[in-house]
Design an enzyme around this catalytic site. Structure first.
Site, mmCIF file in Angstrom:
data_model
loop_
_atom_site.group_PDB
_atom_site.id
_atom_site.type_symbol
_atom_site.label_atom_id
_atom_site.label_comp_id
_atom_site.label_asym_id
_atom_site.label_seq_id
_atom_site.Cartn_x
_atom_site.Cartn_y
_atom_site.Cartn_z
ATOM 1 N N ASP A 132 11.490 41.684 71.615
ATOM 2 C CA ASP A 132 10.129 42.038 72.391
ATOM 3 C C ASP A 132 9.824 40.967 73.324
ATOM 4 O OD1 ASP A 132 10.251 43.874 70.253
ATOM 5 O OD2 ASP A 132 8.199 43.718 69.854
ATOM 6 N N LYS A 180 11.213 44.821 65.130
ATOM 7 C CA LYS A 180 11.492 46.095 64.727
ATOM 8 C C LYS A 180 12.523 46.136 63.708
ATOM 9 C CE LYS A 180 8.295 47.033 67.723
ATOM 10 N NZ LYS A 180 8.267 45.457 68.411
ATOM 11 N N GLU A 199 4.893 47.142 74.336
ATOM 12 C CA GLU A 199 3.770 46.167 74.163
ATOM 13 C C GLU A 199 3.304 45.617 75.497
ATOM 14 O OE1 GLU A 199 5.147 44.556 69.588
ATOM 15 O OE2 GLU A 199 5.402 43.321 71.563
ATOM 16 N N SER A 211 1.294 43.348 71.354
ATOM 17 C CA SER A 211 2.136 42.108 70.587
ATOM 18 C C SER A 211 1.091 41.635 69.512
ATOM 19 C CB SER A 211 2.504 41.124 71.613
ATOM 20 O OG SER A 211 3.032 40.084 70.753
#
Length: 569
Positions: free
Chosen positions: A92, A135, A455, A481
């Site tokens: 991310d 994730k 995000e 986030s």
């Protein structure tokens, strides 16, 4: 007479793998496994998969290869045969603010599916999932639930904080420094200094962002051995914990203790309470809904709201608080949070952990560092209610998630500034086009519309970095986030691509956040909203082939965990 090597009886713990390895008919399978070093003795033992998500695109999972070796040593010492395999991961933090970020949530389903495929294809008797970046954590647990074979998850640990000019910093500070640089508040040399100091080694993001939120949730779910997730990535005892996980999974295999016996509705409620009590990431809602779905446990987003409403914040963790995960470990660990919640019966103390204890016993066994400032007494909480709320209203009829930790605002009313892509919004923020009082609306970023539900940290951190964090609100059908703070509503459902009311918001429309009333409202009449929706038509899909298109076609609403399901017949 020569002894028949196939007369050896099967180990009763080989509940699945005996069909793969035992008897004369399985000689071809054994021949192939012997080619890579497995012996007859190895193949006579229970076979345990060791799943890693090691990848060279981030620090978050970078120590998993070493931990896997220790897990495997523990399995062998306890009489099992480990078989290591790996799957994908998407960072991310690295992909944030780019088209690549769309792959992040999609990767949760791919990881789950791929672990399931390997475990079913090779008939494992047990499974250890080593998880790290955001994730991978829910994905590993979702796979364990779906397979329902004895197993556990081990978080590879948090990164240490970086040091910048005498203070601790995290990746959150880098994102906010980008906004400060765009606003002229810092120069390029300072931004580069922050960037170079924030991430000093292996491990997942240090604040109570999504990775550490879910790591704590796994302790409360009971699917991770209590206290082992919280050991930082580079702490010298992390390897010992991994080896103990190998020993422990063999006990689970022998006793046939399955995830469905650990992750009950009470355990899901405990995990939701931990998210609220630590001011955790709103992604915890999405992921716990998905985990509950895998086991068929009825659990709705509204139940998060009722749990958070009765659960005080007792841990001062970034982004809403002062400390990071390594500080919590030094203070005594996650069990301190369990201890405080237990005082008011805000958790189910009898819920089981894979290590054989109950959550109540884990809380009783905690050793607190004298004078630690990270977890406070529930009698004097940081906030009287938990770190998130679920809002509904004419702008989000199926619900959305608001993070309450890290700011004091409970209402906002202002004109909408509407963007159909995160990149367009970020450009407006950089250009100084967002003004105090605005409500930033970012749509077509939902699970299907994005696809992938990106995000918005790139945007939210830039807003904070420009000094607008207390003056602007933001809503999106995408995600936030765990590092996001400020008044932000994410997971707005129905999403824009599915004709939710967020699709018809126009620049200048007045949007109202009313936290106490649990309402996200557009100041338009029902007739006007209905008329606009009649005139609306869905945009063309952004992807028509490949994994993004498949995901968009199969994904459910964020209010249901954004899980993929077979198409209805």
């Amino acid at each position: 007479m020569t002894e028949n090597p196939y007369d050896r009886p099967s180990d009763p713990a080989k509940r699945h793998s005996a069909a793969l390895t035992d008897g004369p008919d399985r000689a071809p399978a054994r021949a192939m496994l012997k080619a890579i070093g497995f012996t007859d003795d190895d193949l006579a033992r229970p076979i345990v998969g060791v799943a890693t998500t090691w990848i060279e695109t981030m620090p978050c999972n970078f120590n998993q290869r070493e931990l896997a070796q220790r897990v495997k040593a523990g399995i062998r010492a306890a009489g099992g045969t480990p078989m290591e395999f790996n799957t994908v991961s998407v960072s991310d933090g690295v992909s944030m603010g780019t088209e690549g970020m769309k792959a992040s949530l999609i990767s949760r389903e791919v990881i789950t599916d791929s672990i399931e495929l390997v475990a079913r294809g090779h008939l494992f008797d047990g499974l250890v999932c080593i998880v790290g970046c955001d994730k991978t954590i829910p994905a590993g647990v979702m796979a364990l639930c779906r397979l329902d074979i004895p197993g556990l998850a081990l978080y590879n640990g948090s990164i240490a904080p970086g040091t910048f000019r005498g203070r601790d910093i995290t990746i959150q500070d880098v994102f906010e420094a980008v906004g400060a640089y765009a606003a002229g508040r810092i120069d390029g040399a300072e931004l580069h200094e922050v960037e170079s100091a924030a991430c000093p080694g292996a491990g997942a993001c240090g604040g109570q962002f999504t990775a550490n939120t879910m790591s704590m949730a796994l302790d409360f779910l009971g699917i991770s051995p209590a206290g082992m997730n919280g050991i930082p990535a580079l702490n010298r005892t992390k390897g010992d914990a991994a080896q103990e996980c190998g020993r422990l999974v063999m006990q689970l295999v022998r006793d046939d203790v399955r995830p469905s016996q650990i992750i009950t509705r009470e355990a899901i409620e405990n995990a939701a309470a931990s998210v609220a009590a630590a001011g955790g990431s709103t992604n915890g809602v999405l992921h716990l809904l998905a985990i509950a779905h895998e086991l068929g446990i009825p659990f709705s987003i509204d139940e998060f709201d009722s749990i958070a409403a009765r659960t005080p914040i007792v841990a001062s963790l970034k982004p809403g608080g002062r400390y990071v995960a390594t500080d919590l470990f030094d203070a005594g660990g996650v069990a301190l949070v369990a201890r405080e919640l237990r005082k008011r019966e805000l958790v189910h103390a009898g819920a089981k952990n894979v290590d054989g204890r109950t959550l109540g016993q884990v809380a009783d066994d905690v050793v607190e560092t004298p004078g630690q400032p990270v977890v406070v007494s529930i009698e004097t909480p940081i906030k009287a209610t938990g770190g998130l709320a679920i809002l509904r209203g004419n702008l989000s009829p199926d619900g959305c998630v608001v993070k309450l930790a890290g700011h004091e605002r409970v209402s906002h009313r202002g004109p909408a500034r509407v963007f159909d892509r995160e990149e367009d919004c970020f450009a407006a923020v950089k250009a100084g086009a967002i003004k105090p009082g605005d409500v930033v609306v970012i749509r077509y970023e939902g699970p299907a519309g994005g696809p992938g539900m990106r995000e918005m940290l790139h945007v939210t951190a830039a807003i904070v970095g420009e000094g607008l964090g207390e003056d602007v609100a933001l809503l999106t059908d995408g995600r936030f986030s765990g590092a996001t703070h400020g008044l932000m509503a994410g997971h707005v459902t129905p999403e824009a691509a599915h004709g939710g009311p967020i699709a018809i918001v126009q620049d200048g429309d007045i949007v109202v956040f009313d936290i106490e009333a649990r309402e996200l409202r557009l100041e338009l009449s029902d007739d006007e909203i209905a008329a606009r929706l009649r005139d609306w038509s869905p945009p063309q899909p952004r992807y028509t082939e490949g994994v993004f298109a498949k995901y968009a076609a199969l994904v459910s609403s964020a209010s249901e965990g954004a899980v993929t399901r077979p198409p209805k017949t």
